[in-house]
Motif scaffolding. Structure first.
Motif, PDB file in Angstrom:
ATOM      1  N   ASP A 212      26.341  87.523   1.173  1.00 45.31           N
ATOM      2  CA  ASP A 212      27.466  86.582   1.215  1.00 45.31           C
ATOM      3  C   ASP A 212      27.221  85.399   0.262  1.00 45.31           C
ATOM      4  OD1 ASP A 212      29.579  84.915   1.817  1.00 45.31           O
ATOM      5  OD2 ASP A 212      29.497  85.335   3.971  1.00 45.31           O
ATOM      6  N   LYS A 213      27.689  85.529  -0.964  1.00 50.78           N
ATOM      7  CA  LYS A 213      27.483  84.478  -1.955  1.00 50.78           C
ATOM      8  C   LYS A 213      28.316  83.227  -1.660  1.00 50.78           C
ATOM      9  CE  LYS A 213      25.122  84.821  -4.860  1.00 50.78           C
ATOM     10  NZ  LYS A 213      23.652  84.539  -4.885  1.00 50.78           N
ATOM     11  N   THR A 214      29.483  83.427  -1.042  1.00 50.23           N
ATOM     12  CA  THR A 214      30.300  82.261  -0.681  1.00 50.23           C
ATOM     13  C   THR A 214      29.575  81.403   0.335  1.00 50.23           C
ATOM     14  OG1 THR A 214      32.357  83.473  -1.086  1.00 50.23           O
ATOM     15  CG2 THR A 214      32.510  81.490   0.273  1.00 50.23           C
ATOM     16  N   LEU A 215      29.013  82.049   1.351  1.00 50.43           N
ATOM     17  CA  LEU A 215      28.269  81.304   2.356  1.00 50.43           C
ATOM     18  C   LEU A 215      27.051  80.629   1.722  1.00 50.43           C
ATOM     19  CD1 LEU A 215      27.801  80.389   5.242  1.00 50.43           C
ATOM     20  CD2 LEU A 215      26.636  82.558   5.696  1.00 50.43           C
ATOM     21  N   GLU A 216      26.427  81.317   0.778  1.00 50.12           N
ATOM     22  CA  GLU A 216      25.258  80.724   0.126  1.00 50.12           C
ATOM     23  C   GLU A 216      25.629  79.418  -0.579  1.00 50.12           C
ATOM     24  OE1 GLU A 216      21.877  81.805  -3.256  1.00 50.12           O
ATOM     25  OE2 GLU A 216      23.253  83.347  -2.536  1.00 50.12           O
ATOM     26  N   THR A 217      26.742  79.419  -1.301  1.00 48.39           N
ATOM     27  CA  THR A 217      27.152  78.194  -1.986  1.00 48.39           C
ATOM     28  C   THR A 217      27.491  77.089  -0.982  1.00 48.39           C
ATOM     29  OG1 THR A 217      29.477  78.908  -2.108  1.00 48.39           O
ATOM     30  CG2 THR A 217      28.043  79.476  -3.956  1.00 48.39           C
ATOM     31  N   LEU A 218      28.088  77.476   0.154  1.00 44.98           N
ATOM     32  CA  LEU A 218      28.410  76.489   1.182  1.00 44.98           C
ATOM     33  C   LEU A 218      27.148  75.901   1.797  1.00 44.98           C
ATOM     34  CD1 LEU A 218      31.410  78.277   2.946  1.00 44.98           C
ATOM     35  CD2 LEU A 218      31.518  76.202   1.547  1.00 44.98           C
ATOM     36  N   LEU A 219      26.144  76.736   1.999  1.00 48.86           N
ATOM     37  CA  LEU A 219      24.886  76.254   2.568  1.00 48.86           C
ATOM     38  C   LEU A 219      24.153  75.323   1.599  1.00 48.86           C
ATOM     39  CD1 LEU A 219      23.566  79.499   4.319  1.00 48.86           C
ATOM     40  CD2 LEU A 219      24.356  77.396   5.437  1.00 48.86           C
ATOM     41  N   VAL A 220      24.175  75.682   0.323  1.00 52.12           N
ATOM     42  CA  VAL A 220      23.560  74.811  -0.675  1.00 52.12           C
ATOM     43  C   VAL A 220      24.281  73.464  -0.715  1.00 52.12           C
ATOM     44  CG1 VAL A 220      23.126  74.474  -3.144  1.00 52.12           C
ATOM     45  CG2 VAL A 220      22.673  76.698  -2.091  1.00 52.12           C
ATOM     46  N   SER A 221      25.611  73.510  -0.630  1.00 49.75           N
ATOM     47  CA  SER A 221      26.402  72.280  -0.626  1.00 49.75           C
ATOM     48  C   SER A 221      26.095  71.438   0.606  1.00 49.75           C
ATOM     49  CB  SER A 221      27.895  72.612  -0.675  1.00 49.75           C
ATOM     50  OG  SER A 221      28.667  71.431  -0.654  1.00 49.75           O
ATOM     51  N   ARG A 222      25.980  72.100   1.764  1.00 52.87           N
ATOM     52  CA  ARG A 222      25.646  71.363   2.986  1.00 52.87           C
ATOM     53  C   ARG A 222      24.263  70.725   2.878  1.00 52.87           C
ATOM     54  NH1 ARG A 222      28.128  68.924   4.355  1.00 52.87           N
ATOM     55  NH2 ARG A 222      27.151  68.508   6.358  1.00 52.87           N
ATOM     56  N   TYR A 223      23.321  71.447   2.292  1.00 54.13           N
ATOM     57  CA  TYR A 223      21.976  70.890   2.105  1.00 54.13           C
ATOM     58  C   TYR A 223      22.053  69.644   1.208  1.00 54.13           C
ATOM     59  CZ  TYR A 223      17.058  70.455   0.857  1.00 54.13           C
ATOM     60  OH  TYR A 223      15.778  69.966   0.668  1.00 54.13           O
ATOM     61  N   TYR A 224      22.802  69.761   0.122  1.00 52.71           N
ATOM     62  CA  TYR A 224      22.914  68.631  -0.807  1.00 52.71           C
ATOM     63  C   TYR A 224      23.576  67.429  -0.133  1.00 52.71           C
ATOM     64  CZ  TYR A 224      24.716  65.664  -4.505  1.00 52.71           C
ATOM     65  OH  TYR A 224      25.023  64.576  -5.273  1.00 52.71           O
ATOM     66  N   GLN A 225      24.677  67.675   0.579  1.00 54.90           N
ATOM     67  CA  GLN A 225      25.380  66.570   1.237  1.00 54.90           C
ATOM     68  C   GLN A 225      24.496  65.892   2.280  1.00 54.90           C
ATOM     69  OE1 GLN A 225      28.087  65.408   0.152  1.00 54.90           O
ATOM     70  NE2 GLN A 225      28.884  67.067  -1.099  1.00 54.90           N
ATOM     71  N   CYS A 226      23.762  66.682   3.043  1.00 60.54           N
ATOM     72  CA  CYS A 226      22.852  66.117   4.047  1.00 60.54           C
ATOM     73  C   CYS A 226      21.755  65.296   3.380  1.00 60.54           C
ATOM     74  CB  CYS A 226      22.226  67.223   4.892  1.00 60.54           C
ATOM     75  SG  CYS A 226      23.364  68.031   6.035  1.00 60.54           S
ATOM     76  N   SER A 227      21.207  65.823   2.296  1.00 58.08           N
ATOM     77  CA  SER A 227      20.149  65.115   1.581  1.00 58.08           C
ATOM     78  C   SER A 227      20.660  63.812   0.987  1.00 58.08           C
ATOM     79  CB  SER A 227      19.596  66.022   0.471  1.00 58.08           C
ATOM     80  OG  SER A 227      18.542  65.389  -0.209  1.00 58.08           O
ATOM     81  N   SER A 228      21.875  63.826   0.432  1.00 64.20           N
ATOM     82  CA  SER A 228      22.451  62.616  -0.158  1.00 64.20           C
ATOM     83  C   SER A 228      22.703  61.550   0.897  1.00 64.20           C
ATOM     84  CB  SER A 228      23.762  62.954  -0.883  1.00 64.20           C
ATOM     85  OG  SER A 228      23.535  63.827  -1.959  1.00 64.20           O
ATOM     86  N   LEU A 229      23.292  61.970   2.010  1.00 69.34           N
ATOM     87  CA  LEU A 229      23.557  61.012   3.087  1.00 69.34           C
ATOM     88  C   LEU A 229      22.266  60.463   3.671  1.00 69.34           C
ATOM     89  CD1 LEU A 229      26.536  62.127   5.373  1.00 69.34           C
ATOM     90  CD2 LEU A 229      26.231  59.987   4.130  1.00 69.34           C
ATOM     91  N   GLU A 230      21.280  61.309   3.790  1.00 72.10           N
ATOM     92  CA  GLU A 230      19.976  60.873   4.295  1.00 72.10           C
ATOM     93  C   GLU A 230      19.421  59.744   3.422  1.00 72.10           C
ATOM     94  OE1 GLU A 230      16.003  63.239   5.762  1.00 72.10           O
ATOM     95  OE2 GLU A 230      16.756  63.656   3.750  1.00 72.10           O
ATOM     96  N   THR A 231      19.576  59.881   2.112  1.00 75.23           N
ATOM     97  CA  THR A 231      19.124  58.848   1.173  1.00 75.23           C
ATOM     98  C   THR A 231      19.902  57.559   1.363  1.00 75.23           C
ATOM     99  OG1 THR A 231      18.489  60.518  -0.454  1.00 75.23           O
ATOM    100  CG2 THR A 231      18.826  58.277  -1.263  1.00 75.23           C
ATOM    101  N   PHE A 232      21.219  57.666   1.530  1.00 77.51           N
ATOM    102  CA  PHE A 232      22.041  56.472   1.754  1.00 77.51           C
ATOM    103  C   PHE A 232      21.611  55.742   3.024  1.00 77.51           C
ATOM    104  CE2 PHE A 232      25.100  58.085  -1.382  1.00 77.51           C
ATOM    105  CZ  PHE A 232      25.543  56.902  -1.951  1.00 77.51           C
TER     106      PHE A 232
END
Length: 249
Positions: A212-232
């Motif tokens: 599931d490549k669509t889910l993979e891109t969504l998971l990568v996006s969720r990881y990035y968003q979580c990491s960005s917010l964590e930094t903020f």
């Protein structure tokens, strides 16, 4: 006192002492001006004293607000760290670094959570309304304004992250992976909600998941968003610490 000055002026005029009268009049004007300046100085001193006392009181409220903010920020940051780890673990399984297991359902459902920091603004609103910001020393004023500007940027990042959940991640999981809503999902709320469900449970289709490549891109996006917010959130904690230390000094 005024009657005395008037009598002196009249005597000087009646005696024809015009030069002395002029000198006296100038002296009287000087005395009046000095008196006005003294009165203004005392009034300014009183107003400044009131302002300083007001600032001290409002900074105490600001300290309370910031301490409460920090409690909330640390809870949000810890929760984000868990969500980032969940995204990472799901991606590890997708990349077959680890085999898919029962924990996958938990990882996927954890990433539904949205985040919203609600700062305490009682003190800063009062300080703004009282026009006390310009009266703060330059360094303190700068860090206070920077903190609340950072809050606005954090809200923008939260909006981006939450919108991604609402419009992409959650709808996709609901449609393609409804099996995560079963009692064998070990995440607290789902596990508790379905614990008495008598229906048989099933696992996520591993073959479908791994491709599931669509889910993979969504998971990568969720990881990035979580990491960005964590930094903020971490930056807000650091910024609020700086303000608290300056207020103490």
């Amino acid at each position: 006192m005024i009657k005395l000055f008037r009598r002196i002026r009249q005597n000087l005029l009646s005696e024809g002492k015009t030069g002395q009268y002029l000198k006296y009049a100038i002296g009287e004007i000087v005395l009046v001006v000095i008196g006005i300046l003294i009165a203004l100085g005392i009034n300014n001193w009183n107003e400044r004293n009131k302002l300083n006392q007001s600032i001290v009181e409002h900074l105490e409220i600001l300290k309370k607000d910031l301490n409460e903010d920090q409690i909330q920020l640390r809870e949000l940051k810890n929760s984000l760290t868990e969500r980032k780890q969940a995204a990472d673990s799901a991606l590890f399984q997708m990349m077959t670094i680890r085999p898919t297991d029962i924990q996958l359902k938990k990882y996927l459902i954890m990433l539904y959570q949205e985040f919203k920091f609600s700062p305490n603004t009682n003190a800063i609103e009062t300080i703004n309304q009282s026009n006390e910001i310009p009266a703060l020393n330059n360094e303190l004023r700068t860090v206070v304004l920077d903190y609340y500007a950072l809050i606005e940027r954090t809200k923008e990042r939260e909006h981006i992250s939450n919108t991604q959940i609402q419009t992409k991640y959650e709808p996709y999981l609901n449609e393609h992976y409804p099996v995560i809503f079963q009692k064998n999902n070990q995440w607290g709320f789902i596990s508790e909600y379905y614990k008495k469900d008598p229906r048989p449970v099933s696992m996520i289709d591993a073959e479908k998941f791994l491709k599931d490549k669509t889910l993979e891109t969504l998971l990568v996006s969720r990881y990035y968003q979580c990491s960005s917010l964590e930094t903020f959130y971490e930056e807000l904690i650091t910024a609020s610490d700086k303000i608290l230390n300056m207020i103490e000094k």
